[in-house]
Design an enzyme around this catalytic site. Sequence first.
Site, PDB file in Angstrom:
ATOM      1  N   GLU A 100      50.469  48.310  42.782  1.00 28.91           N
ATOM      2  CA  GLU A 100      51.422  47.437  42.090  1.00 28.91           C
ATOM      3  C   GLU A 100      51.519  47.736  40.596  1.00 28.91           C
ATOM      4  OE1 GLU A 100      53.435  46.054  43.742  1.00 28.91           O
ATOM      5  OE2 GLU A 100      52.608  45.065  45.522  1.00 28.91           O
ATOM      6  N   HIS A 155      47.701  40.054  39.076  1.00 30.42           N
ATOM      7  CA  HIS A 155      48.404  39.890  40.344  1.00 30.42           C
ATOM      8  C   HIS A 155      47.359  39.582  41.410  1.00 30.42           C
ATOM      9  CE1 HIS A 155      50.607  40.487  43.961  1.00 30.42           C
ATOM     10  NE2 HIS A 155      49.934  41.569  44.280  1.00 30.42           N
ATOM     11  N   HIS A 204      46.360  37.380  45.489  1.00 32.05           N
ATOM     12  CA  HIS A 204      46.788  36.808  46.780  1.00 32.05           C
ATOM     13  C   HIS A 204      45.963  35.568  47.120  1.00 32.05           C
ATOM     14  CE1 HIS A 204      48.034  41.121  48.371  1.00 32.05           C
ATOM     15  NE2 HIS A 204      48.643  40.792  47.256  1.00 32.05           N
ATOM     16  N   TYR A 227      52.502  17.469  35.496  1.00 28.52           N
ATOM     17  CA  TYR A 227      52.937  17.927  34.167  1.00 28.52           C
ATOM     18  C   TYR A 227      52.364  19.297  33.791  1.00 28.52           C
ATOM     19  CZ  TYR A 227      48.452  16.847  31.931  1.00 28.52           C
ATOM     20  OH  TYR A 227      47.138  16.856  31.570  1.00 28.52           O
ATOM     21  N   HIS A 282      53.920  37.136  49.733  1.00 25.93           N
ATOM     22  CA  HIS A 282      53.015  38.115  49.132  1.00 25.93           C
ATOM     23  C   HIS A 282      51.920  37.468  48.273  1.00 25.93           C
ATOM     24  CE1 HIS A 282      52.787  42.225  46.849  1.00 25.93           C
ATOM     25  NE2 HIS A 282      51.630  41.600  46.855  1.00 25.93           N
ATOM     26  N   TYR A 314      50.858  22.591  20.503  1.00 27.82           N
ATOM     27  CA  TYR A 314      49.405  22.750  20.551  1.00 27.82           C
ATOM     28  C   TYR A 314      49.011  24.187  20.868  1.00 27.82           C
ATOM     29  CZ  TYR A 314      49.384  17.649  20.684  1.00 27.82           C
ATOM     30  OH  TYR A 314      49.582  16.330  20.392  1.00 27.82           O
TER      31      TYR A 314
END
Length: 215
Positions: free
Chosen positions: A75, A94, A96, A115, A157, A210
């Site tokens: 990837e 990345h 899974h 939130y 994925h 912040y």
Amino acid sequence: MTEAREDARQQLVRTAAGMAAAGLAPGTSGNLSVRCDGGFWITPTGLAAGALAAEDLCLVRGDGSWDGPYAPSSEWRLHRDLYSARSGVRAVLHAHPPFAVGLACLRRDIPAFHYMIARFGGDSVRCSRYATFGTQELSDAALEALAGRNACLLANHGVLVCAPDLEEALALGVELEELCGQYWRACLLGHPVLLSFEEMAVVLDKFTRYGRQGW
Ligand SMILES: [Zn+2]
């Protein structure tokens, strides 16, 4: 090799181990990178994230050429294209993880049910359209889903997260999986009440002030 590069590699190995310990990289899935002069260091393909040494890492350049004892993660395009599109991004993760993958298989955006969704840059975390792993099409789909955000789900994925440093990338990856688990549970009991655009705008403003995001 410069000392700065050496430091970046050590930090990448430590963070990859943290990613594995947090359950974000089952088996040999998941990959992590950090920007450096001339490209980025990335974890190699086929090795478990929790058992890497600095010498195992791969240096990938903008043109896709690479140096290292193992091939880069399949990837690598996701990482390269994010660094190229966003100058403030210095780390990409990345993975899974189970709850996020479950939701990504429903091709469902995560709405503002909590939130803390604002930590990812807006009032949702989008799910990308589907494309085969390792392809340019997947990278294009991911960048689309990441518009104005620092994380997205990848359909059927996993997840993709970008951040100004490795520590923040891991923290965001852990937080996203936590929120996916919470959303999953809330959906089991009914339809979560979503926060309004105005309510999320207040949170986004606070987070920006912040320094929690907005980089
Ligand atoms: Zn993957």
